[in-house]
Design a protein around this motif. Structure first.
Motif, PDB file in Angstrom:
ATOM      1  N   MET A   1      50.441  59.313  52.569  1.00 62.48           N
ATOM      2  CA  MET A   1      51.339  60.175  53.306  1.00 62.48           C
ATOM      3  C   MET A   1      51.619  61.425  52.476  1.00 62.48           C
ATOM      4  O   MET A   1      51.920  61.348  51.295  1.00 62.48           O
ATOM      5  N   LYS A   2      51.516  62.558  53.094  1.00 69.02           N
ATOM      6  CA  LYS A   2      51.765  63.820  52.406  1.00 69.02           C
ATOM      7  C   LYS A   2      53.218  64.229  52.586  1.00 69.02           C
ATOM      8  O   LYS A   2      53.856  63.905  53.576  1.00 69.02           O
ATOM      9  N   LYS A   3      53.718  64.953  51.599  1.00 71.89           N
ATOM     10  CA  LYS A   3      55.070  65.487  51.657  1.00 71.89           C
ATOM     11  C   LYS A   3      54.979  67.000  51.601  1.00 71.89           C
ATOM     12  O   LYS A   3      54.230  67.556  50.798  1.00 71.89           O
ATOM     13  N   ARG A   4      55.730  67.651  52.442  1.00 71.17           N
ATOM     14  CA  ARG A   4      55.772  69.105  52.442  1.00 71.17           C
ATOM     15  C   ARG A   4      56.755  69.565  51.369  1.00 71.17           C
ATOM     16  O   ARG A   4      57.832  69.015  51.212  1.00 71.17           O
ATOM     17  N   LEU A   5      56.357  70.594  50.621  1.00 69.07           N
ATOM     18  CA  LEU A   5      57.182  71.150  49.552  1.00 69.07           C
ATOM     19  C   LEU A   5      57.231  72.655  49.718  1.00 69.07           C
ATOM     20  O   LEU A   5      56.188  73.310  49.810  1.00 69.07           O
ATOM     21  N   ASN A   6      58.403  73.205  49.766  1.00 72.32           N
ATOM     22  CA  ASN A   6      58.564  74.659  49.874  1.00 72.32           C
ATOM     23  C   ASN A   6      58.802  75.229  48.478  1.00 72.32           C
ATOM     24  O   ASN A   6      59.668  74.758  47.754  1.00 72.32           O
ATOM     25  N   ILE A   7      58.010  76.238  48.116  1.00 67.39           N
ATOM     26  CA  ILE A   7      58.184  76.903  46.825  1.00 67.39           C
ATOM     27  C   ILE A   7      58.244  78.410  47.047  1.00 67.39           C
ATOM     28  O   ILE A   7      57.759  78.929  48.047  1.00 67.39           O
ATOM     29  N   THR A   8      58.835  79.084  46.096  1.00 69.58           N
ATOM     30  CA  THR A   8      58.920  80.538  46.148  1.00 69.58           C
ATOM     31  C   THR A   8      57.971  81.106  45.098  1.00 69.58           C
ATOM     32  O   THR A   8      58.021  80.722  43.931  1.00 69.58           O
ATOM     33  N   LEU A   9      57.091  81.989  45.539  1.00 72.50           N
ATOM     34  CA  LEU A   9      56.111  82.601  44.647  1.00 72.50           C
ATOM     35  C   LEU A   9      56.437  84.074  44.445  1.00 72.50           C
ATOM     36  O   LEU A   9      56.843  84.755  45.386  1.00 72.50           O
ATOM     37  N   ASP A  10      56.221  84.561  43.223  1.00 75.15           N
ATOM     38  CA  ASP A  10      56.333  86.005  43.035  1.00 75.15           C
ATOM     39  C   ASP A  10      55.083  86.653  43.629  1.00 75.15           C
ATOM     40  O   ASP A  10      54.100  85.984  43.974  1.00 75.15           O
ATOM     41  N   LYS A  11      55.109  87.967  43.749  1.00 71.70           N
ATOM     42  CA  LYS A  11      54.003  88.683  44.408  1.00 71.70           C
ATOM     43  C   LYS A  11      52.669  88.461  43.715  1.00 71.70           C
ATOM     44  O   LYS A  11      51.635  88.272  44.373  1.00 71.70           O
ATOM     45  N   ASP A  12      52.679  88.481  42.382  1.00 74.32           N
ATOM     46  CA  ASP A  12      51.438  88.309  41.636  1.00 74.32           C
ATOM     47  C   ASP A  12      50.843  86.926  41.872  1.00 74.32           C
ATOM     48  O   ASP A  12      49.638  86.792  42.102  1.00 74.32           O
ATOM     49  N   MET A  13      51.673  85.894  41.817  1.00 77.45           N
ATOM     50  CA  MET A  13      51.192  84.527  42.033  1.00 77.45           C
ATOM     51  C   MET A  13      50.642  84.366  43.447  1.00 77.45           C
ATOM     52  O   MET A  13      49.583  83.769  43.651  1.00 77.45           O
ATOM     53  N   ASP A  14      51.339  84.933  44.418  1.00 79.86           N
ATOM     54  CA  ASP A  14      50.895  84.864  45.809  1.00 79.86           C
ATOM     55  C   ASP A  14      49.540  85.551  45.974  1.00 79.86           C
ATOM     56  O   ASP A  14      48.629  85.020  46.623  1.00 79.86           O
ATOM     57  N   LYS A  15      49.389  86.703  45.351  1.00 82.49           N
ATOM     58  CA  LYS A  15      48.137  87.451  45.448  1.00 82.49           C
ATOM     59  C   LYS A  15      46.996  86.667  44.810  1.00 82.49           C
ATOM     60  O   LYS A  15      45.902  86.558  45.388  1.00 82.49           O
ATOM     61  N   ARG A  16      47.235  86.120  43.629  1.00 77.86           N
ATOM     62  CA  ARG A  16      46.196  85.375  42.923  1.00 77.86           C
ATOM     63  C   ARG A  16      45.791  84.120  43.683  1.00 77.86           C
ATOM     64  O   ARG A  16      44.595  83.816  43.802  1.00 77.86           O
ATOM     65  N   LEU A  17      46.765  83.400  44.213  1.00 73.95           N
ATOM     66  CA  LEU A  17      46.440  82.212  45.009  1.00 73.95           C
ATOM     67  C   LEU A  17      45.692  82.591  46.283  1.00 73.95           C
ATOM     68  O   LEU A  17      44.759  81.903  46.702  1.00 73.95           O
ATOM     69  N   GLY A  18      46.097  83.701  46.887  1.00 79.10           N
ATOM     70  CA  GLY A  18      45.421  84.173  48.088  1.00 79.10           C
ATOM     71  C   GLY A  18      43.966  84.521  47.825  1.00 79.10           C
ATOM     72  O   GLY A  18      43.079  84.188  48.625  1.00 79.10           O
ATOM     73  N   LEU A  19      43.705  85.186  46.701  1.00 73.82           N
ATOM     74  CA  LEU A  19      42.322  85.538  46.345  1.00 73.82           C
ATOM     75  C   LEU A  19      41.477  84.291  46.077  1.00 73.82           C
ATOM     76  O   LEU A  19      40.331  84.206  46.522  1.00 73.82           O
TER      77      LEU A  19
END
Length: 71
Positions: A1-19
């Motif tokens: 069973m998976k659990k949903r987790l909400n996290i807050t990313l800074d812009k750089d982290m979001d960009k790097r994960l997106g790439l």
């Protein structure tokens, strides 16, 4: 069973994960989960290594199983 987790990313982290997600052609959540899994494996290895070093110094022969180690 998976659990949903909400996290807050800074812009750089979001960009790097997106790439990374785009390059792998997978959702950003999938890349994030993979990276967290890898980080947890590394953390476990480091802690177990430290524990082993301490036991070698102390001459201890008792070995914890992984469930007991993480309590």
């Amino acid at each position: 069973m998976k659990k949903r987790l909400n996290i807050t990313l800074d812009k750089d982290m979001d960009k790097r994960l997106g790439l990374l997600a785009k390059q792998a052609n997978v959702p950003q959540a999938t890349i994030t989960t993979r990276l967290l899994r890898d980080a947890l494996e590394l953390e476990e290895d480091m802690r177990l290594g430290y524990t082993a070093e301490q036991r070698m110094k102390d001459g201890s022969k008792y070995i914890l199983d992984k469930d007991e180690f993480w309590k």
